[in-house]
Design a protein around this motif. Structure first.
Motif, PDB file in Angstrom:
ATOM      1  N   UNK A  13      -1.582  -1.268  -7.354  1.00 48.35           N
ATOM      2  CA  UNK A  13      -1.409  -2.766  -7.074  1.00 48.35           C
ATOM      3  C   UNK A  13      -1.349  -3.163  -5.318  1.00 48.35           C
ATOM      4  N   UNK A  14      -0.704  -2.455  -4.701  1.00 44.37           N
ATOM      5  CA  UNK A  14      -0.649  -2.657  -3.403  1.00 44.37           C
ATOM      6  C   UNK A  14      -1.653  -2.699  -2.493  1.00 44.37           C
ATOM      7  N   UNK A  15      -2.310  -1.458  -2.507  1.00 42.13           N
ATOM      8  CA  UNK A  15      -3.579  -1.457  -1.911  1.00 42.13           C
ATOM      9  C   UNK A  15      -4.887  -1.502  -2.648  1.00 42.13           C
ATOM     10  N   UNK A  16      -4.849  -1.647  -3.889  1.00 41.11           N
ATOM     11  CA  UNK A  16      -5.849  -1.893  -4.731  1.00 41.11           C
ATOM     12  C   UNK A  16      -6.538  -3.309  -4.485  1.00 41.11           C
ATOM     13  N   UNK A  17      -7.926  -3.321  -4.480  1.00 38.78           N
ATOM     14  CA  UNK A  17      -8.629  -4.410  -4.114  1.00 38.78           C
ATOM     15  C   UNK A  17      -9.717  -5.133  -5.067  1.00 38.78           C
ATOM     16  N   UNK A  18     -10.013  -6.139  -5.108  1.00 39.16           N
ATOM     17  CA  UNK A  18     -11.261  -6.414  -6.100  1.00 39.16           C
ATOM     18  C   UNK A  18     -12.389  -6.114  -5.196  1.00 39.16           C
ATOM     19  N   UNK A  19     -13.239  -5.545  -5.883  1.00 43.52           N
ATOM     20  CA  UNK A  19     -14.546  -5.009  -5.205  1.00 43.52           C
ATOM     21  C   UNK A  19     -15.752  -5.897  -5.568  1.00 43.52           C
ATOM     22  N   UNK A  20     -16.558  -6.327  -4.903  1.00 41.38           N
ATOM     23  CA  UNK A  20     -17.698  -6.983  -5.075  1.00 41.38           C
ATOM     24  C   UNK A  20     -19.096  -6.229  -4.640  1.00 41.38           C
ATOM     25  N   UNK A  21     -18.838  -5.302  -3.741  1.00 41.92           N
ATOM     26  CA  UNK A  21     -19.909  -4.235  -3.389  1.00 41.92           C
ATOM     27  C   UNK A  21     -19.648  -2.969  -3.560  1.00 41.92           C
ATOM     28  N   UNK A  22     -20.910  -2.411  -3.935  1.00 38.21           N
ATOM     29  CA  UNK A  22     -20.650  -1.022  -4.607  1.00 38.21           C
ATOM     30  C   UNK A  22     -21.344   0.200  -3.898  1.00 38.21           C
ATOM     31  N   UNK A  23     -20.782   1.240  -3.832  1.00 41.13           N
ATOM     32  CA  UNK A  23     -21.402   2.500  -3.441  1.00 41.13           C
ATOM     33  C   UNK A  23     -22.509   3.051  -4.535  1.00 41.13           C
ATOM     34  N   UNK A  24     -23.641   3.393  -4.274  1.00 47.72           N
ATOM     35  CA  UNK A  24     -24.680   3.955  -5.054  1.00 47.72           C
ATOM     36  C   UNK A  24     -24.370   5.242  -5.591  1.00 47.72           C
ATOM     37  N   UNK A  25     -23.273   5.193  -6.757  1.00 46.12           N
ATOM     38  CA  UNK A  25     -23.011   6.663  -7.029  1.00 46.12           C
ATOM     39  C   UNK A  25     -22.619   6.223  -8.719  1.00 46.12           C
ATOM     40  N   UNK A 145     -14.085  -5.171 -10.218  1.00 49.48           N
ATOM     41  CA  UNK A 145     -14.291  -6.470  -9.830  1.00 49.48           C
ATOM     42  C   UNK A 145     -14.367  -7.174 -11.144  1.00 49.48           C
ATOM     43  N   UNK A 146     -13.373  -8.072 -11.416  1.00 48.49           N
ATOM     44  CA  UNK A 146     -13.265  -8.923 -12.666  1.00 48.49           C
ATOM     45  C   UNK A 146     -13.940  -9.972 -12.150  1.00 48.49           C
ATOM     46  N   UNK A 147     -14.767 -10.826 -13.153  1.00 51.01           N
ATOM     47  CA  UNK A 147     -15.284 -11.987 -13.096  1.00 51.01           C
ATOM     48  C   UNK A 147     -15.494 -12.747 -14.193  1.00 51.01           C
ATOM     49  N   UNK A 148     -15.220 -14.123 -14.135  1.00 53.58           N
ATOM     50  CA  UNK A 148     -15.287 -14.973 -15.358  1.00 53.58           C
ATOM     51  C   UNK A 148     -16.651 -15.847 -15.073  1.00 53.58           C
ATOM     52  N   UNK A 149     -17.186 -15.796 -13.922  1.00 54.81           N
ATOM     53  CA  UNK A 149     -18.478 -16.599 -13.898  1.00 54.81           C
ATOM     54  C   UNK A 149     -19.642 -16.049 -14.558  1.00 54.81           C
ATOM     55  N   UNK A 150     -19.702 -16.500 -15.689  1.00 56.44           N
ATOM     56  CA  UNK A 150     -20.746 -16.138 -16.734  1.00 56.44           C
ATOM     57  C   UNK A 150     -20.781 -16.981 -17.769  1.00 56.44           C
ATOM     58  N   UNK A 151     -21.837 -17.111 -18.536  1.00 58.64           N
ATOM     59  CA  UNK A 151     -22.061 -17.667 -19.835  1.00 58.64           C
ATOM     60  C   UNK A 151     -21.538 -16.927 -20.964  1.00 58.64           C
ATOM     61  N   UNK A 179     -16.059  -1.249   3.170  1.00 57.49           N
ATOM     62  CA  UNK A 179     -16.639  -1.463   4.339  1.00 57.49           C
ATOM     63  C   UNK A 179     -16.895  -2.997   4.205  1.00 57.49           C
ATOM     64  N   UNK A 180     -17.285  -3.550   3.007  1.00 63.21           N
ATOM     65  CA  UNK A 180     -17.400  -4.855   2.582  1.00 63.21           C
ATOM     66  C   UNK A 180     -16.471  -5.873   2.178  1.00 63.21           C
ATOM     67  N   UNK A 181     -15.086  -5.313   2.209  1.00 69.69           N
ATOM     68  CA  UNK A 181     -13.925  -5.912   1.793  1.00 69.69           C
ATOM     69  C   UNK A 181     -13.642  -7.041   2.999  1.00 69.69           C
ATOM     70  N   UNK A 182     -13.233  -8.205   2.712  1.00 69.77           N
ATOM     71  CA  UNK A 182     -12.584  -9.289   3.588  1.00 69.77           C
ATOM     72  C   UNK A 182     -10.902  -8.699   3.469  1.00 69.77           C
ATOM     73  N   UNK A 183     -10.279  -9.417   4.499  1.00 68.54           N
ATOM     74  CA  UNK A 183      -8.693  -9.327   4.777  1.00 68.54           C
ATOM     75  C   UNK A 183      -8.239  -9.645   3.245  1.00 68.54           C
TER      76      UNK A 183
END
Length: 197
Positions: A13-25, A145-151, A179-183
């Motif tokens: 919870x506290x340090x987990x973040x929603x990610x939108x950019x990914x390491x190629x792994x 990175x959960x998202x609902x923006x789809x058809x 490195x791509x996370x915002x505050x």
């Protein structure tokens, strides 16, 4: 609170973040199976567990998925090692004898619900299951990175042409590029969001 418990809460919870950019792994299929093994243990209405998952990894499967993703989310899905399509099974009640053996009549009870009510129960439980998937993935070292923006109709046509499963959410899974996370954005306080009645 123990130090170990504090670390677990930070991980989930506290340090987990929603990610939108990914390491190629890549993400191993065995790890995805472990995510499901944990997520399936969460409670749902009458233990019905109508959530179904499709882990989209291959280039062909991504090519089927991407046309249904809104432009804002296109690159998030395209670059994610895995995108889980969270869906519900409209005939989930067929599994009730296996899932609720103490109440063999539950299959017929749930099959007898009005279709709209049965779909609502299944959809709610699928969203609940998605939360379990997020926590299980984080517990096993993946970022989400959960998202609902789809058809949903487009996803269903591409992946569930028989109409039995119906998509509700997408979850990108992998190893996030921190490195791509915002505050972190603020959250509402208890007093703003909760009432004790």
């Amino acid at each position: 609170m123990s130090e170990a418990r504090s670390e677990e809460l930070a991980l989930l919870f506290r340090e987990a973040r929603t990610h939108n950019a990914w390491i190629d792994r890549p993400v191993d299929d065995a790890l995805l199976a472990r995510v499901y093994e944990l997520a399936r243990m969460g409670p749902t209405s009458a233990n019905a567990h109508p959530m179904r998952l499709v882990f989209v990894k291959s280039a062909d499967a991504k090519a089927k998925l991407l046309p249904a993703v809104l432009p804002l989310n296109f690159d998030k899905v395209r670059t994610a090692p895995v995108t889980a399509i969270v869906a519900y099974d409209s005939a989930f009640y067929e599994f009730m004898p296996q899932l609720f053996p103490a109440r063999p009549e539950m299959r017929d009870v749930m099959a007898g619900y009005p279709a709209e009510g049965r779909a609502k129960l299944a959809e709610q439980s699928a969203f609940l299951g998605a939360g379990y998937v997020i926590l299980a993935a984080r517990a096993l070292g993946l970022d989400v990175g959960p998202l609902g923006g789809f058809d949903p109709a487009g996803v269903d046509a591409a992946f569930f042409p028989d109409g039995k499963w119906r998509s509700v959410l997408l979850l990108n899974l992998g190893y996030g590029d921190s490195s791509q996370l915002h505050p972190r954005n603020p959250r509402l306080s208890f007093d703003q969001a909760c009432r004790v009645a």
